[in-house]
Scaffold this active site. Structure first.
Site, mmCIF file in Angstrom:
data_model
loop_
_atom_site.group_PDB
_atom_site.id
_atom_site.type_symbol
_atom_site.label_atom_id
_atom_site.label_comp_id
_atom_site.label_asym_id
_atom_site.label_seq_id
_atom_site.Cartn_x
_atom_site.Cartn_y
_atom_site.Cartn_z
ATOM 1 N N PRO A 226 21.629 53.107 67.974
ATOM 2 C CA PRO A 226 21.269 51.777 67.483
ATOM 3 C C PRO A 226 20.572 51.759 66.137
ATOM 4 C CG PRO A 226 19.700 52.502 69.139
ATOM 5 C CD PRO A 226 20.731 53.585 69.021
ATOM 6 N N ASP A 249 30.742 52.151 60.061
ATOM 7 C CA ASP A 249 30.527 50.708 60.167
ATOM 8 C C ASP A 249 29.284 50.241 59.420
ATOM 9 O OD1 ASP A 249 32.668 50.036 61.628
ATOM 10 O OD2 ASP A 249 31.662 50.050 63.571
ATOM 11 N N LYS A 271 32.332 45.457 58.549
ATOM 12 C CA LYS A 271 32.718 44.053 58.449
ATOM 13 C C LYS A 271 31.450 43.234 58.497
ATOM 14 C CE LYS A 271 35.459 44.935 61.815
ATOM 15 N NZ LYS A 271 36.333 44.910 62.978
ATOM 16 N N GLY A 303 25.740 52.193 67.834
ATOM 17 C CA GLY A 303 25.568 52.125 69.286
ATOM 18 C C GLY A 303 26.538 53.047 69.988
ATOM 19 N N ASP A 304 27.225 52.504 70.981
ATOM 20 C CA ASP A 304 28.211 53.267 71.744
ATOM 21 C C ASP A 304 29.602 52.760 71.367
ATOM 22 O OD1 ASP A 304 28.551 54.900 74.565
ATOM 23 O OD2 ASP A 304 30.085 53.364 74.278
ATOM 24 N N THR A 332 23.628 52.741 73.354
ATOM 25 C CA THR A 332 23.999 51.373 73.031
ATOM 26 C C THR A 332 22.746 50.542 72.703
ATOM 27 O OG1 THR A 332 25.377 49.534 73.732
ATOM 28 C CG2 THR A 332 23.966 50.476 75.417
ATOM 29 N N MET A 384 25.329 40.243 69.708
ATOM 30 C CA MET A 384 25.848 39.285 68.735
ATOM 31 C C MET A 384 25.456 37.857 69.113
ATOM 32 S SD MET A 384 29.598 41.003 68.261
ATOM 33 C CE MET A 384 29.720 41.710 69.883
#
Ligand code: SAH
Length: 467
Positions: A226, A249, A271, A303-304, A332, A384
């Site tokens: 994380p 990412d 993104k 995370g995972d 995660t 999210m």
């Protein structure tokens, strides 16, 4: 080089250690890794050495130490803790012709013990000639991460099969065989499953005389954890060190990329939320073509990789292209966030259901599945959920639960800028704005009657508690 590294054959040779305290015990631990015969000379032994003497792993000799004490000794360690006495013993041992190491007195050392990475029979020794012990430790840590724990067993297995390979295969084939074993799928399989299946596979290949093409390595979908870079797994670090190219990412911590090889290519495919500059199929085609070019690919996800990471879509693209993949799990965000506030995701007798869900699906008119799970004994972690906080509140309102739910928001969990807020669901949107909490964040939803249970009494990182 003032010192020259060499591996001494120790089987059956005599090593003398003078001293019975911690320093002597340290040298003893090292020598016990070998097949040497160990004599410890001391009037008293500490508990550790005592139990080694009792079980016959070392020979304990007491009394006066004269010139004969060191006859036939291949190596002598002097570790009495007394510099004057050490110097006298050093002279006696030198007269007997031994290689001598006097602990903490480098000017009296013929040989110094290196920092060792032990995957017996694979052994790496690191020395800096005493100039930079901290650097030696850093190098050791790096190598420890790179060399999987079972590597020694694989080398030993190869050693046992060398004779068979030499009888059946020519030199070129043998080179290809061992390269297939150590730099191909066998190594990964051995790291996971150990000797038996790998021994069978190697024997089959030797018998057939046909060495398989190495083919592209599996693409590793690696979880970066994380936030802080020490929350990635050792396996994840290994894959990073093997990688030629890393696609990473937006939320991956920059410190984690530092763990990769310096010359590995790093490609950002993040993104920003709501922005489609890197469509999923473009990412897929990049990873696929890199792997088909023969590059070792890591797809690094925060995370995972199996939790809200579109891992399944990327894996499917790889399989369609005839490639294989490996998932390296990560911590995660829900785990990271709970740990960061001293809380527990489940608790015996209190919380027996854990729901990982996404705020993206929160539509006031629909009733997302997680509402059904929001009971007195469940913990609902919403990923999210920051942008959709108003919709989450609407959903709770429609379900008639708005006044019964408390929310703990952990923003930037496990990062330097971590923020925590606990409030009633009714106040969620206002409190997020008032405290300036931002994405990424996990929202833990709890029914009021159990809301306190997730957060330990003295939770260290609670910055704001409202309502
Ligand atoms: N695969 C990731 C989830 C990616 S989806 C995992 O297993 O954690 C992105 C969401 O993850 C963010 O919107 C946020 O809800 C959560 N997230 C990722 N990093 C986080 C962090 N450091 N603190 C809190 N939430 C985080």
């Amino acid at each position: 080089m003032k010192t020259f590294p060499m591996f001494l054959t120790m089987t059956g040779r005599r090593v003398v250690i003078v001293g019975g305290g911690e320093q002597a015990a340290q040298k003893c631990r090292l020598m016990l890794k070998t097949e040497a015969q160990i004599d410890v000379l001391a009037d008293q032994l500490n508990d550790e050495l005592h139990s080694l003497a009792r079980t016959g792993r070392i020979n304990w000799r007491r009394g006066r130490i004269g010139p004969t004490a060191f006859v036939d000794a291949a190596l002598v360690f002097v570790a009495t803790g007394c510099p004057g006495l050490n110097a006298c013993l050093h002279m006696l041992a030198k007269d007997a012709g031994a290689i001598v190491n006097v602990v903490d007195q480098p000017d009296l050392c013929d040989a110094i013990t290196p920092s060792i990475i032990d995957r017996d029979p694979v052994v790496v020794a690191i020395g800096t000639e005493g100039t930079a012990p901290v650097l030696a430790r850093q190098i050791k840590t790096r190598l420890e991460e790179m060399l999987e724990p079972r590597l020694g067993d694989l080398a030993a297995l190869a050693g046992r099969l060398r004779g068979l390979a030499a009888r059946r295969l020519g030199p070129r084939q043998r080179r290809d065989l061992w390269s297939w074993v150590f730099d191909g799928p066998m190594r990964t399989q051995h790291a996971k499953q150990g000797d038996a299946p790998v021994a069978t596979a190697i024997k089959t290949v030797i018998a057939s005389g046909r060495i398989p093409e190495k083919g592209p390595a599996p693409v590793a979908l690696v979880g970066a954890g994380p936030g802080s870079s020490d929350l990635i797994t050792l396996r994840g670090v290994q894959r990073l060190q093997e990688a030629d190219i890393i696609f990473y990412d937006r939320l991956v911590d920059p410190g984690i990329l530092e763990l990769a090889r310096r010359d590995a290519e790093r490609v950002y495919v993040g993104k920003a939320p709501g922005c489609h500059s890197w469509p999923q199929d473009r990412i897929n085609s990049l990873t696929v073509s890199a792997a088909l070019r023969g590059q070792r690919v890591v797809r690094l996800k925060c995370g995972d990789p199996g939790v809200f990471a579109r891992g399944a879509e990327e894996a499917e693209a790889l399989v369609e292209a005839g490639l294989s993949y490996e998932i390296v799990p990560g911590v995660t965000a829900a785990s990271g966030a709970a740990a960061a506030i001293g809380g527990f995701l489940t608790e015996r007798g209190e919380t027996d259901t854990l729901v990982l869900t996404t705020g993206r699906k929160a539509q006031a008119k629909e009733r997302p599945d997680w509402v059904r799970h929001l009971s007195a004994r469940s913990n609902v972690a919403v990923y999210m959920g920051m942008q959709t906080a108003p919709q989450i509140v609407d959903v709770l309102g429609h379900a008639g639960l708005l006044n019964e739910v408390r929310v703990t928001v952990v923003s930037n969990a496990q990062r330097a800028d971590q923020r925590v807020l606990e409030c009633a669901a009714t106040e969620l949107v206002g409190q997020i704005t008032a405290h300036g909490l931002v994405s990424p964040a996990i929202l833990f939803l709890r029914r009021t009657d159990v809301a306190q249970a997730t957060v330990a009494q003295n939770a260290p990182a609670l910055h704001a508690v409202a309502g």
